[in-house]
Design a protein around this motif. Sequence first.
Motif, PDB file in Angstrom:
ATOM      1  N   LEU A 177       0.164  -0.678   0.097  1.00 51.18           N
ATOM      2  CA  LEU A 177       0.300   0.118   0.365  1.00 51.18           C
ATOM      3  C   LEU A 177       0.856   1.013  -0.330  1.00 51.18           C
ATOM      4  CD1 LEU A 177      -2.595   1.420   0.529  1.00 51.18           C
ATOM      5  CD2 LEU A 177      -2.526   0.823   2.717  1.00 51.18           C
ATOM      6  N   LEU A 178       1.004   1.872  -1.080  1.00 52.66           N
ATOM      7  CA  LEU A 178       1.831   2.815  -1.357  1.00 52.66           C
ATOM      8  C   LEU A 178       1.009   4.259  -0.364  1.00 52.66           C
ATOM      9  CD1 LEU A 178       4.656   4.389  -2.485  1.00 52.66           C
ATOM     10  CD2 LEU A 178       3.224   4.330  -4.583  1.00 52.66           C
ATOM     11  N   ASP A 179       1.871   5.117   0.372  1.00 51.13           N
ATOM     12  CA  ASP A 179       1.652   6.287   0.519  1.00 51.13           C
ATOM     13  C   ASP A 179       2.737   6.846   0.396  1.00 51.13           C
ATOM     14  OD1 ASP A 179       0.188   6.671   4.253  1.00 51.13           O
ATOM     15  OD2 ASP A 179      -0.852   4.804   2.498  1.00 51.13           O
ATOM     16  N   GLY A 180       2.102   8.674   0.746  1.00 48.93           N
ATOM     17  CA  GLY A 180       3.006   9.232   0.340  1.00 48.93           C
ATOM     18  C   GLY A 180       4.741   9.889   1.387  1.00 48.93           C
ATOM     19  N   GLN A 210       6.286  10.216  -4.491  1.00 49.47           N
ATOM     20  CA  GLN A 210       4.433   8.774  -4.906  1.00 49.47           C
ATOM     21  C   GLN A 210       4.151   9.207  -5.970  1.00 49.47           C
ATOM     22  OE1 GLN A 210       1.656   9.756  -1.546  1.00 49.47           O
ATOM     23  NE2 GLN A 210       0.218   8.114  -2.351  1.00 49.47           N
ATOM     24  N   ILE A 211       4.177  10.568  -7.162  1.00 46.48           N
ATOM     25  CA  ILE A 211       3.532  10.601  -8.315  1.00 46.48           C
ATOM     26  C   ILE A 211       4.650  10.053  -9.079  1.00 46.48           C
ATOM     27  CG2 ILE A 211       3.033  12.148  -9.920  1.00 46.48           C
ATOM     28  CD1 ILE A 211       2.646  14.351  -7.916  1.00 46.48           C
ATOM     29  N   THR A 212       5.376  10.223  -9.026  1.00 39.16           N
ATOM     30  CA  THR A 212       6.950   9.729 -10.147  1.00 39.16           C
ATOM     31  C   THR A 212       6.578   7.632 -10.105  1.00 39.16           C
ATOM     32  OG1 THR A 212       8.330  11.251  -8.736  1.00 39.16           O
ATOM     33  CG2 THR A 212       8.950   9.274 -10.217  1.00 39.16           C
ATOM     34  N   GLN A 213       6.232   7.477  -8.985  1.00 40.66           N
ATOM     35  CA  GLN A 213       6.108   5.753  -8.936  1.00 40.66           C
ATOM     36  C   GLN A 213       5.102   4.989  -9.109  1.00 40.66           C
ATOM     37  OE1 GLN A 213       8.008   3.151  -6.387  1.00 40.66           O
ATOM     38  NE2 GLN A 213       6.992   2.647  -8.236  1.00 40.66           N
ATOM     39  N   ILE A 214       3.769   6.066  -9.339  1.00 44.62           N
ATOM     40  CA  ILE A 214       3.170   5.550  -9.333  1.00 44.62           C
ATOM     41  C   ILE A 214       2.665   6.162 -11.568  1.00 44.62           C
ATOM     42  CG2 ILE A 214       0.084   6.549 -10.089  1.00 44.62           C
ATOM     43  CD1 ILE A 214       0.202   7.598  -7.025  1.00 44.62           C
ATOM     44  N   PRO A 231      -9.096  16.758  -4.744  1.00 44.51           N
ATOM     45  CA  PRO A 231      -9.360  16.815  -5.614  1.00 44.51           C
ATOM     46  C   PRO A 231      -7.696  16.819  -5.963  1.00 44.51           C
ATOM     47  CG  PRO A 231      -9.474  19.306  -5.056  1.00 44.51           C
ATOM     48  CD  PRO A 231      -9.917  17.994  -4.015  1.00 44.51           C
ATOM     49  N   GLN A 232      -7.289  16.113  -7.275  1.00 48.46           N
ATOM     50  CA  GLN A 232      -5.416  16.311  -8.103  1.00 48.46           C
ATOM     51  C   GLN A 232      -5.744  16.136  -9.106  1.00 48.46           C
ATOM     52  OE1 GLN A 232      -2.283  15.210  -8.181  1.00 48.46           O
ATOM     53  NE2 GLN A 232      -1.671  16.129  -6.535  1.00 48.46           N
ATOM     54  N   TRP A 233      -5.361  16.640  -9.945  1.00 44.01           N
ATOM     55  CA  TRP A 233      -4.721  16.145 -10.931  1.00 44.01           C
ATOM     56  C   TRP A 233      -3.928  15.659 -11.733  1.00 44.01           C
ATOM     57  CZ3 TRP A 233       0.291  14.995 -13.471  1.00 44.01           C
ATOM     58  CH2 TRP A 233       1.306  15.618 -12.508  1.00 44.01           C
ATOM     59  N   LEU A 234      -3.419  14.260 -10.704  1.00 43.43           N
ATOM     60  CA  LEU A 234      -2.984  12.836 -11.851  1.00 43.43           C
ATOM     61  C   LEU A 234      -3.820  12.490 -12.231  1.00 43.43           C
ATOM     62  CD1 LEU A 234      -0.435  11.335 -11.937  1.00 43.43           C
ATOM     63  CD2 LEU A 234      -1.082  10.589  -9.575  1.00 43.43           C
ATOM     64  N   PHE A 235      -5.697  11.815 -12.083  1.00 38.14           N
ATOM     65  CA  PHE A 235      -6.028  11.634 -12.330  1.00 38.14           C
ATOM     66  C   PHE A 235      -6.577  11.698 -13.712  1.00 38.14           C
ATOM     67  CE2 PHE A 235      -7.660  11.122  -8.081  1.00 38.14           C
ATOM     68  CZ  PHE A 235      -8.037  10.079  -7.128  1.00 38.14           C
ATOM     69  N   MET A 303      -1.537  23.273 -14.919  1.00 37.35           N
ATOM     70  CA  MET A 303      -0.275  24.205 -16.107  1.00 37.35           C
ATOM     71  C   MET A 303       0.890  24.264 -14.364  1.00 37.35           C
ATOM     72  SD  MET A 303      -2.247  27.218 -17.220  1.00 37.35           S
ATOM     73  CE  MET A 303      -4.151  27.188 -15.916  1.00 37.35           C
ATOM     74  N   ILE A 304       0.691  24.335 -13.549  1.00 37.02           N
ATOM     75  CA  ILE A 304       2.034  24.185 -12.420  1.00 37.02           C
ATOM     76  C   ILE A 304       2.743  22.705 -13.202  1.00 37.02           C
ATOM     77  CG2 ILE A 304       2.808  24.292  -9.929  1.00 37.02           C
ATOM     78  CD1 ILE A 304       0.370  26.254  -9.660  1.00 37.02           C
ATOM     79  N   ALA A 305       1.779  21.289 -12.419  1.00 34.76           N
ATOM     80  CA  ALA A 305       3.178  20.689 -12.578  1.00 34.76           C
ATOM     81  C   ALA A 305       3.001  19.862 -13.652  1.00 34.76           C
ATOM     82  CB  ALA A 305       1.943  18.971 -11.432  1.00 34.76           C
ATOM     83  N   GLU A 306       2.363  20.017 -14.733  1.00 38.07           N
ATOM     84  CA  GLU A 306       2.351  18.845 -16.241  1.00 38.07           C
ATOM     85  C   GLU A 306       3.329  20.286 -17.103  1.00 38.07           C
ATOM     86  OE1 GLU A 306       1.169  15.796 -17.392  1.00 38.07           O
ATOM     87  OE2 GLU A 306       2.691  15.841 -15.784  1.00 38.07           O
ATOM     88  N   GLU A 307       2.805  21.279 -17.377  1.00 35.92           N
ATOM     89  CA  GLU A 307       3.354  22.133 -18.116  1.00 35.92           C
ATOM     90  C   GLU A 307       4.430  23.332 -17.247  1.00 35.92           C
ATOM     91  OE1 GLU A 307      -0.760  24.467 -19.797  1.00 35.92           O
ATOM     92  OE2 GLU A 307      -1.558  23.124 -19.756  1.00 35.92           O
TER      93      GLU A 307
END
Length: 331
Positions: A177-180, A210-214, A231-235, A303-307
């Motif tokens: 179970l991956l946590d942050g 955690q985002i990198t691992q996912i 909410p979270q943009w990764l979805f 825009m911040i995280a991806e762009e």
Amino acid sequence: MPDRQQRRSPRRRTLTAVTAVATAAGCLAALTGCGAADMTRQSSPYAAAQDARTVTLSVQSWVGAQANTAVAAYLLEHELGYRVDTVQVDEVPAWDALSQGRVDAILEDWGHPEQEERYVAKKKTITPGGELGVTGHIGWFVPTYFAEAHPDVTDWKNLDKYADQLRTPESRGKGQLLDGSPSYVTNDKALVKNLDLDFDVVFAGSEAAQITQIRQFAKEGKPFLTYWYKPQWLFERVPMTEVKLPEYKEGCDADPEAVACAYPHTPLRKFLNTRFADSGGEAAAFLKAFHWNTEEQNEVSLMIAEEKMSPQEAARTWVERNRDVWEPWLR
């Protein structure tokens, strides 16, 4: 998200206690690296300044909170003529700073009843600023491609059936179970124990890790089980499906060692220093009126995280596209 002793925040995402303070030119230092200071020793030079058009905003490290602060700061500066300072600080210390007037506002709080009782109800040094317009929720998620291939994995009762497929070198022979970060407060260790699951909670180290691992799991088409939140943009980039945990009922998470239920859904709220709320003029009125939805927040977050835009650039872009949304905040 609070520390374990302050665990009543359902967000459970307290981030590393790094504090940054902006330069006097209104630069979003906590977001762009213009300067740094330790909030435990130094307060903003602008917070609670009498008769000055300056505002200090507390900003958390997750990107949704950065999006809130970036847009609010941009409008305060460019539409209302304020100088804005931002301070990055953990959620519970942010309440202390807000009470003391070292910051003027928190724009995304996931629920801290103990702090509310102390500072809002008793000391009256903090004033509610209304709802942000976004509802937060934490849960356990699997990638949608795995849920579609194995529909029963979305019920916690069937997780052990897939423990072998979810095992990693870090999970000590159990499913992962991956946590942050270890500093996040979650119910996950208690849940795994109390639901008698053959899983081990493994900390990635930070939200970014955690985002990198996912994303790596998703790139390779591998199954995974992770603590995550909306909410979270990764979805938008890695579709995930929630695993149904035992139903949340009021008080079911009161004892952190005995938790055996899902996380609640929490309307996110804003809080203002009481002196600022009463005498902050246009700035205080604007922050009370600031209200947007998940899609709008995620637009700036992406825009911040991806762009890879700076928060200030992302805010400017969003403001230019959405006048009809933000103009009512200024009335």
